[in-house]
Design an enzyme around this catalytic site. Structure first.
Site, PDB file in Angstrom:
ATOM      1  N   ASP A   6       9.280  13.325  -2.936  1.00  0.00           N
ATOM      2  CA  ASP A   6       9.496  11.895  -3.137  1.00  0.00           C
ATOM      3  C   ASP A   6      10.997  11.589  -3.237  1.00  0.00           C
ATOM      4  O   ASP A   6      11.498  10.634  -2.652  1.00  0.00           O
ATOM      5  CB  ASP A   6       8.753  11.464  -4.404  1.00  0.00           C
ATOM      6  N   LYS A  27      13.606   9.312  -0.713  1.00  0.00           N
ATOM      7  CA  LYS A  27      14.552   8.292  -1.174  1.00  0.00           C
ATOM      8  C   LYS A  27      15.967   8.651  -0.744  1.00  0.00           C
ATOM      9  O   LYS A  27      16.737   7.790  -0.299  1.00  0.00           O
ATOM     10  CB  LYS A  27      14.480   8.152  -2.691  1.00  0.00           C
ATOM     11  N   THR A  33       0.848  -1.172   0.000  1.00  0.00           N
ATOM     12  CA  THR A  33       0.000   0.000   0.000  1.00  0.00           C
ATOM     13  C   THR A  33       0.892   1.232   0.000  1.00  0.00           C
ATOM     14  O   THR A  33       2.102   1.141   0.165  1.00  0.00           O
ATOM     15  CB  THR A  33      -0.872   0.068   1.269  1.00  0.00           C
TER      16      THR A  33
END
Ligand code: ADP
Ligand code: MG
Length: 834
Positions: A693, A697, A570
């Site tokens: 995003d 990372k 998810t």
């Protein structure tokens, strides 16, 4: 003559009784028979329940009525199936037994107790009821048959409820039937199992009813077989023979073709329900072969138990694994134990004075402690007796208080081959430690035929499964609990389905036990059928809700699969908050979801500590670069002592595409629109352009490289010039976007003159992380990265001046799903070569 014994499962209902009768009839064509039958399945348990209830004054259940009903139904059913079987007549034969049972239970109720003699008469009733039914079936089928009362042939001493056979007397009683003089034309002698005459109270004349212990019909058959001098005893039950482990616990247990008497004795002594532990001694003494056969499948070969050695056993050093539950371990220790003689024998005496027997005993080499096991039910009495025996030493503190540990299990590995095969013990212990099972004591029989470990009782089944896998090379299992089955999760499930058989050939058995989506959850202990799983999710077994995680946790705690892996596919913010619970339940976690690793650094470390504590894996290779080998590579560098000096990366397919287009002179707004229409961007391209995003990372890369930083510590350089207002709806934003085209065009133009291009990504230098645009020269590995490709450039102490570079597609359902699948496969302890 042969002896045939039919257990409760072979007498469970009319059709089982008929199959058993057919087996008897076909055997009777060849040989004379003595046949022993157990009570109808479940009846012995009902009788026990009746005793327990009535002695405690609870009469809410009319057990006699229930038991009568069971037999009546069977008789009526038989009447409809067998010509000449008269149910009224048979029930009339049984009736006095029901009357007696009423009386005996009434006695229990009024006295509030059940003395042994009464106990034996009640418990033995099951066989006295079942045997006339079999007698009448066989007679209706035209067999000449004699129903004999076992109490006139089997005599015991010792315990009334679990006697020792008096073989001499049994043989004398059987003699007239042995040579056939009393049988006349009768080819079949039928005996009720379990019951006997007990001579312990007042010698032979005053024999009263006794029993042969739980599962005692096996023992009945052995005593009668030995006394009648038969050539073979067949034990007919509901499985194809003796398995390498209880087939209800180990689904891929295998039937053992042959085993020796000694092996079978050890197995049953240590808890295999195969045969009553005392069954084999009389057969071995007379060299009579025992066979374990399946009355539901008479064509199966079955297991032979005999003298050995057997050709079929050449290759396997062990023949089975058993587990004895409800055991207590008692320890006697203290400085006063050292060098003292007779301690062990005093313990033995104390235990036998408490009418218990020692199942296993071990002594530490320093002689400091002796530990032994008895049945849990006997533990209190034993510990009292031992405390009394050592009262003096305990008072003077040279021996510590007796320690009792309830609720243990003994897991045993049995096999004659151990004598000549090294490494059995180490394999056994490795298997247990691979599941993190704590070993309380180890014992090896002097025969070197059996090694036993005492463990916590709740690990018994897990232990048997994992030990079985280690010894019989059955597949290593992975039980997947898939949470989220969208693009990535769904593709992963498809991949598992496609690869299942190939992996099985390499002894890895991946099963998906649960699939959860917003439609609900499907869950199966044996693994879901994946052939049509999307369709099956339309009618899920459970409603969707936050409790799905709890259901999975509860399931894992109860069923204890060997290698459960929770797969979070998810993008949920909240699910990672449950990761600690999930790990603590004994599951590994594999996930492409970045949220867990980008929460605060305490949580980041806590996840790893918990995984280590539980000996489970936390795997997230796809957090960065999807299927590209980034995390594992970094971890290996770090573990082997290398250090990250600096890092540059393009970690977003959309940003790679957009900035690559600028090289070609495409206006910025057009590049964004193209990327959006190719679905490279999020629905709102600002979610890519704001760099969050990428920041997540980069944070994970920095943390994997040993820098304890937070998301807030990352410097974010804006893409758009200050003057540009990027607010509003997606449409409004896209409409305004051409305003920045000039700004970017000028930037590109001036960079071009210096031989450089513009890229957007993340950098790490000296532990500081920044995200934003970079000006990149021709000799930089990022120079040629465009078109959606990702690139990761690591400068480390070892990798310089040429950096370690990983390039490739960093997104996409197929590669990401495969990356998660790879993580799942990392959870098995042994990955065989192809
Ligand atoms: P019966 O009533 O015929 O005596 P039991 O229930 O006493 O049958 O014993 C048969 C059962 O023992 C089987 O159904 C099986 O589940 C169980 N069992 C436990 N361990 C083993 C084993 N190692 N091999 C075969 N069966 C086993
Ligand atoms: Mg049995």
């Amino acid at each position: 003559m042969l002896t045939l014994k039919f257990g409760g499962t072979s007498m469970a209902n009319a059709s089982r009784i008929l199959s058993s009768a057919d087996i008897i009839i076909s055997r009777a064509k060849e040989d004379r028979l003595s046949v022993v039958v157990s009570a109808v399945a479940g009846v012995s348990n009902s009788l026990q329940a009746a005793i327990d209830a009535y002695t405690t004054g609870n009469t809410s259940t009319d057990y006699v009525c229930d038991i009568k009903k069971i037999h009546k139904e069977i008789c009526l059913d038989l009447e409809s199936k067998v010509k000449g079987f008269d149910s009224d007549k048979v029930m009339a034969v049984l009736e006095p037994n029901f009357v007696e049972l009423e009386k005996l239970l009434a006695g229990c109720l009024s006295f509030g107790e059940c003395p042994d003699t009464v106990y034996c008469r009640i418990m033995g009733m099951g066989e006295l009821l079942s045997s006339p039914i079999m007698e009448n079936v066989l007679r209706a089928k035209g067999q000449s048959i004699l129903l004999l009362d076992s109490r006139k042939f089997i005599f015991t001493a010792g315990s009334q409820k679990e006697g020792e056979a008096d073989y001499g007397r049994c043989a004398d009683a059987c003699l007239p039937y042995r040579d056939g003089e009393a049988n006349g034309q009768t080819r079949i002698l039928l005996f009720p199992g379990f019951v006997c005459s007990w001579t312990g109270s007042g010698g032979h004349k005053n024999a009263v009813m006794g029993l042969l212990g739980r599962n005692g019909s096996d023992f009945s058959a052995a005593i009668l077989g030995a006394s009648l001098g038969v050539k073979r005893v067949e034990f007919w039950t509901d499985v194809d023979g003796v398995f390498t482990a209880d087939p209800r616990v180990v689904k891929d247990a295998i039937v053992v073709d042959d085993m020796t008497y000694e092996e079978a004795m050890e197995l049953s002594f240590f808890g295999s329900k195969v045969l009553h532990p005392k069954t084999l001694a009389p057969l071995q003494a007379k060299g009579i072969e025992a066979w374990s056969l399946n009355s539901h499948n008479p064509l199966a070969r079955g297991t032979r138990i005999g003298k050995g050695p057997f050709e079929s056993r050449r290759k396997s050093s062990i023949c089975g694994i058993s587990c004895l539950k409800k055991v207590a371990m008692i320890s006697v220790g203290g400085t006063g134990m050292r060098g003292r003689t007779g301690t062990a024998s005093r313990i033995f005496n104390a235990v036998s004075s408490a009418n218990a027997s020692i199942l296993l005993i071990t002594q530490s080499s320093s002689e400091y402690t002796i530990s032994f096991c008895v049945r849990d039910s006997e533990a209190e009495a034993v510990s009292e007796a031992v405390s009394k025996e050592f009262e003096l030493e305990i008072r003077e503190k040279i021996i510590d208080e007796i320690e009792v540990r309830h609720g243990c299990a003994i897991v045993s590995v049995v096999g004659d081959g151990m004598i000549s095969n090294r490494g059995v013990a180490s394999k056994f212990l490795n298997a247990l430690s691979s599941q993190d099972i704590n070993i309380l004591a180890i014992a090896q029989g002097s025969s070197e035929r059996c090694i036993s470990c005492v463990i916590g009782g709740d690990c018994g089944d897990t232990a048997v499964r994992v030990v079985h896998r280690f010894f019989f090379n059955t597949a290593q299992s992975i039980e997947v609990f898939a949470f989220g089955a969208g693009t990535i999760g769904g593709t992963m499930i498809d991949q598992i389905y496609q690869q299942h058989d190939k992996l099985l050939q390499q002894n890895i058995d991946v099963k998906v036990l649960a699939i959860t989506t917003i439609d609900g959850m499907n869950l199966s202990e044996d693994g879901l059928d994946l052939s049509n799983w999307r369709n099956d999710m339309k009618k899920p077994m459970y409603k969707f809700g936050p409790e799905n995680v709890d259901d999975i946790i509860k399931f894992v705690k109860e069923k204890k699969p060997l290698n459960p892996v929770f797969v979070d596919c998810t993008a949920s913010y909240d699910l990672p908050d449950r990761y600690l619970d999930i790990l603590n339940a004994g599951m590994s976690i594999a996930t492409p979801n970045k949220r867990a690793n980008s929460k605060n650094i305490e949580f980041y470390h806590e996840l790893r500590r918990t995984a280590n504590k539980m000996h489970r894996r936390f795997l997230y290779e796809t957090n960065v670069g999807a299927g590209l080998p980034i995390i594992d590579t970094l971890q290996n560098l770090y573990k082997s002592g290398d250090k990250l000096v600096s890092f540059n990366g393009i970690m977003s397919g959309s940003l790679s595409y957009i900035f690559g287009k600028l090289d070609e002179g495409v206006p910025f707004s057009k590049a964004v629109l193209e990327a959006k229409s190719l679905r490279y961007t999020e629905p709102d391209p600002r979610d890519d352009l704001n760099g969050m995003d990428v920041a997540r990372k980069a944070l994970i890369i920095a943390r994997e490289s040993g820098f304890d930083i937070e998301l807030d510590d990352i410097t974010m350089y804006k893409v758009f010039p200050e003057s540009f207002d990027s607010s509003g709806s997606v449409e409004e934003f896209l409409e305004k976007l051409p305003q920045v085209d000039d700004y970017f065009a000028q930037k590109i133009e001036s960079l071009k003159k210096q031989g450089k291009v513009l890229r957007m990504g993340a950098s790490i230098k000296d532990g500081k992380v920044s995200v934003g645009m970079m000006e990149v020269g021709q000799d930089d590995p990022l120079y040629g990265v465009r078109g959606g490709e990702n690139a990761f450039v690591f400068y480390t102490e070892r990798y310089q001046p040429i950096p370690l570079t990983v390039r490739g597609y960093g997104a996409g359902a197929g590669v990401t799903a495969a990356g998660v699948f790879g993580d799942i496969l990392r959870t098995v302890s042994f990955n065989p070569e192809r």
